[in-house]
Scaffold this motif. Sequence first.
Motif, PDB file in Angstrom:
ATOM      1  N   GLY A 154       0.786  25.140   8.294  1.00 41.13           N
ATOM      2  CA  GLY A 154       1.282  25.115   6.669  1.00 41.13           C
ATOM      3  C   GLY A 154       1.743  23.304   6.320  1.00 41.13           C
ATOM      4  N   ARG A 155       0.902  22.042   6.784  1.00 40.75           N
ATOM      5  CA  ARG A 155       1.533  21.076   6.543  1.00 40.75           C
ATOM      6  C   ARG A 155       0.199  20.912   5.506  1.00 40.75           C
ATOM      7  NH1 ARG A 155       3.977  18.648  10.923  1.00 40.75           N
ATOM      8  NH2 ARG A 155       4.480  20.162  12.324  1.00 40.75           N
ATOM      9  N   VAL A 156       1.037  19.418   4.875  1.00 42.43           N
ATOM     10  CA  VAL A 156       0.592  19.186   3.866  1.00 42.43           C
ATOM     11  C   VAL A 156       0.472  17.230   3.861  1.00 42.43           C
ATOM     12  CG1 VAL A 156       0.975  18.376   1.197  1.00 42.43           C
ATOM     13  CG2 VAL A 156       2.226  20.581   1.807  1.00 42.43           C
ATOM     14  N   SER A 157      -1.099  16.496   3.410  1.00 43.62           N
ATOM     15  CA  SER A 157      -0.776  15.527   3.541  1.00 43.62           C
ATOM     16  C   SER A 157      -1.052  14.273   3.027  1.00 43.62           C
ATOM     17  CB  SER A 157      -2.523  15.182   4.664  1.00 43.62           C
ATOM     18  OG  SER A 157      -2.596  16.004   5.606  1.00 43.62           O
ATOM     19  N   LEU A 158      -0.523  13.565   3.125  1.00 44.97           N
ATOM     20  CA  LEU A 158      -0.450  12.298   2.486  1.00 44.97           C
ATOM     21  C   LEU A 158      -0.670  11.026   2.555  1.00 44.97           C
ATOM     22  CD1 LEU A 158       0.757  10.952  -1.211  1.00 44.97           C
ATOM     23  CD2 LEU A 158       3.190  11.339   0.199  1.00 44.97           C
ATOM     24  N   GLU A 159      -1.357  10.212   2.024  1.00 45.18           N
ATOM     25  CA  GLU A 159      -1.907   8.781   2.524  1.00 45.18           C
ATOM     26  C   GLU A 159      -1.564   7.570   2.265  1.00 45.18           C
ATOM     27  OE1 GLU A 159      -6.308   6.760   3.201  1.00 45.18           O
ATOM     28  OE2 GLU A 159      -6.195   9.147   2.774  1.00 45.18           O
ATOM     29  N   VAL A 160      -1.209   6.999   3.223  1.00 47.94           N
ATOM     30  CA  VAL A 160      -0.606   5.662   2.992  1.00 47.94           C
ATOM     31  C   VAL A 160      -1.581   4.604   1.905  1.00 47.94           C
ATOM     32  CG1 VAL A 160       0.377   5.236   5.291  1.00 47.94           C
ATOM     33  CG2 VAL A 160      -1.538   3.911   4.855  1.00 47.94           C
ATOM     34  N   ASP A 161      -1.251   3.799   1.598  1.00 50.17           N
ATOM     35  CA  ASP A 161      -1.309   2.927   1.036  1.00 50.17           C
ATOM     36  C   ASP A 161      -3.341   2.381   0.781  1.00 50.17           C
ATOM     37  OD1 ASP A 161      -2.891   0.015  -0.860  1.00 50.17           O
ATOM     38  OD2 ASP A 161      -0.745  -0.381  -1.464  1.00 50.17           O
ATOM     39  N   PRO A 162      -4.085   3.061   1.069  1.00 51.98           N
ATOM     40  CA  PRO A 162      -5.542   2.399   1.782  1.00 51.98           C
ATOM     41  C   PRO A 162      -5.578   0.669   2.006  1.00 51.98           C
ATOM     42  CG  PRO A 162      -5.945   3.139  -0.903  1.00 51.98           C
ATOM     43  CD  PRO A 162      -4.716   3.615  -0.315  1.00 51.98           C
ATOM     44  N   THR A 163      -5.400   0.861   0.514  1.00 52.71           N
ATOM     45  CA  THR A 163      -5.136  -1.523   0.732  1.00 52.71           C
ATOM     46  C   THR A 163      -5.018  -2.181   2.227  1.00 52.71           C
ATOM     47  OG1 THR A 163      -3.471  -1.932  -0.684  1.00 52.71           O
ATOM     48  CG2 THR A 163      -5.932  -1.666  -1.677  1.00 52.71           C
ATOM     49  N   LEU A 164      -4.393  -1.063   2.979  1.00 48.31           N
ATOM     50  CA  LEU A 164      -3.400  -1.919   4.092  1.00 48.31           C
ATOM     51  C   LEU A 164      -4.545  -1.094   5.398  1.00 48.31           C
ATOM     52  CD1 LEU A 164       0.121  -0.743   2.948  1.00 48.31           C
ATOM     53  CD2 LEU A 164      -1.095  -2.778   2.665  1.00 48.31           C
ATOM     54  N   ALA A 165      -5.757  -1.048   5.065  1.00 51.24           N
ATOM     55  CA  ALA A 165      -6.347  -0.533   5.892  1.00 51.24           C
ATOM     56  C   ALA A 165      -6.690  -1.118   7.004  1.00 51.24           C
ATOM     57  CB  ALA A 165      -7.826   0.337   5.382  1.00 51.24           C
ATOM     58  N   HIS A 166      -6.538  -2.649   6.701  1.00 48.97           N
ATOM     59  CA  HIS A 166      -7.095  -3.722   7.606  1.00 48.97           C
ATOM     60  C   HIS A 166      -6.087  -4.774   8.186  1.00 48.97           C
ATOM     61  CE1 HIS A 166     -10.734  -2.666   7.450  1.00 48.97           C
ATOM     62  NE2 HIS A 166     -10.915  -2.542   6.423  1.00 48.97           N
ATOM     63  N   ASP A 167      -4.071  -3.911   7.903  1.00 41.99           N
ATOM     64  CA  ASP A 167      -3.188  -4.651   8.150  1.00 41.99           C
ATOM     65  C   ASP A 167      -1.673  -3.365   9.090  1.00 41.99           C
ATOM     66  OD1 ASP A 167      -0.602  -5.757   8.087  1.00 41.99           O
ATOM     67  OD2 ASP A 167      -0.838  -6.118   6.428  1.00 41.99           O
ATOM     68  N   SER A 168      -2.315  -3.456  10.419  1.00 36.33           N
ATOM     69  CA  SER A 168      -1.595  -2.504  11.065  1.00 36.33           C
ATOM     70  C   SER A 168       0.010  -2.520  10.462  1.00 36.33           C
ATOM     71  CB  SER A 168      -1.522  -3.097  12.370  1.00 36.33           C
ATOM     72  OG  SER A 168      -2.467  -2.797  13.006  1.00 36.33           O
ATOM     73  N   ASP A 169       0.613  -3.742  10.551  1.00 36.88           N
ATOM     74  CA  ASP A 169       1.909  -3.862  10.709  1.00 36.88           C
ATOM     75  C   ASP A 169       2.595  -3.567   9.277  1.00 36.88           C
ATOM     76  OD1 ASP A 169       2.846  -5.591  12.905  1.00 36.88           O
ATOM     77  OD2 ASP A 169       2.963  -7.497  11.939  1.00 36.88           O
ATOM     78  N   ALA A 170       1.800  -3.775   7.845  1.00 36.53           N
ATOM     79  CA  ALA A 170       2.021  -3.222   6.256  1.00 36.53           C
ATOM     80  C   ALA A 170       1.454  -1.282   6.713  1.00 36.53           C
ATOM     81  CB  ALA A 170       1.149  -3.483   5.876  1.00 36.53           C
ATOM     82  N   THR A 171       1.206  -1.305   7.638  1.00 36.87           N
ATOM     83  CA  THR A 171       0.706   0.632   7.737  1.00 36.87           C
ATOM     84  C   THR A 171       1.721   1.172   7.811  1.00 36.87           C
ATOM     85  OG1 THR A 171      -2.107   0.290   7.609  1.00 36.87           O
ATOM     86  CG2 THR A 171      -0.719   2.278   8.528  1.00 36.87           C
TER      87      THR A 171
END
Length: 371
Positions: A106-123
């Motif tokens: 019953g899970r639904v996934s939503l992704e973080v902004d992919p432009t942040l993939a190389h920024d730990s804090d912003a992710t």
Amino acid sequence: MTTRDRLAELSAAGVSVWLDDLSRERLRSGTLAALIRDRSVVGVTTNPTIFATALSQGDAYDPQVRELASAGADVDAAIRAVTVADVQEACDLFRGTWENSGGVDGRVSLEVDPTLAHDSDATVDDAIDLWRSVDRPNLLVKIPATEQGIPAIVRVLAEGVSVNVTLIFSVERYERVAEAYLDGLTLAERNGHDLRGIASVASFFVSRVDGEIDRRLDALDTDDARALRGRAAVANSRLAYAAFDAVTASERWERLRARGATPQRPLWASIGVKNPDYPDTLYVSELVVAGTVSTMPEKTLQAFADHGDTTGDRVTGYADDARAVFDGPEAVGIDLTEVFLALESDGVAAFEKSWLELQDTVRQQLAAAQH
């Protein structure tokens, strides 16, 4: 004659069937509800490409876009509002599944902004904001397993956020993801979170591995190389499952499990077959093993419903055979480390491109709504 329910057979084998797609039209038309009712679908995954496609087709989003335009929302705020609304509705639709499965499905996934993939804090900041914005216990926040994503995963789990770790290609990276899960659970408990409320899946990408390795095998143009085509992805996935088995057999995991933690299930992602020479249900049938998730685009789901086969566990105990198969490309000169780095880089770039397309679509729709 009784018609076989092949997806029900897959579910009975312990594989959770999730749909790799979501749109407002799918929600409002009842097609997602029908897949839950008739096709054993017990979860949904999304990504920037899925939302970019959904927003660019039809008019289902027009009323909300007009409201957002009237309120003066900028592009990023509009994207957040639109995607959160869809995911909230999907989470509500799956709420019964989530409750009946004890929070497993019953899970639904939503992704973080992919432009942040190389920024730990912003992710971390984006993941926590998504968790709070959706405000549903059956959400999974998707975070890519990049070098910078790994520490972000630990920190987000430590805040009690359930995570879908995406863009995993190599067994070595999967092992780091599994360790990050254990680290995150340990910190979450110290922070006072109930481990029973935290879930995670590790999304191991399948078909793209064959795509990249096959391309390199073809370039070698030898009989030995050609004989290896179409075998690496399944072997790689079976080795990842063997690594999962090792993690769940560890004393550290047993201590966390005793405190209520649930396993970070392997999720087979990117299982739509792209090479027409291969069976269209290849990456479903060959990766049947209890306690995993198979997330399928609708085309693959319907193909399996029509002619897929569940022939028992196709993964447990196959590690030695898989290792022998997977050593083949390296033996003919293919650098697997380079392959996996290229796949990760291409995966992040593809999602960034889709994100930019999504921004452009929403920008145009906001502008049109103001006239």
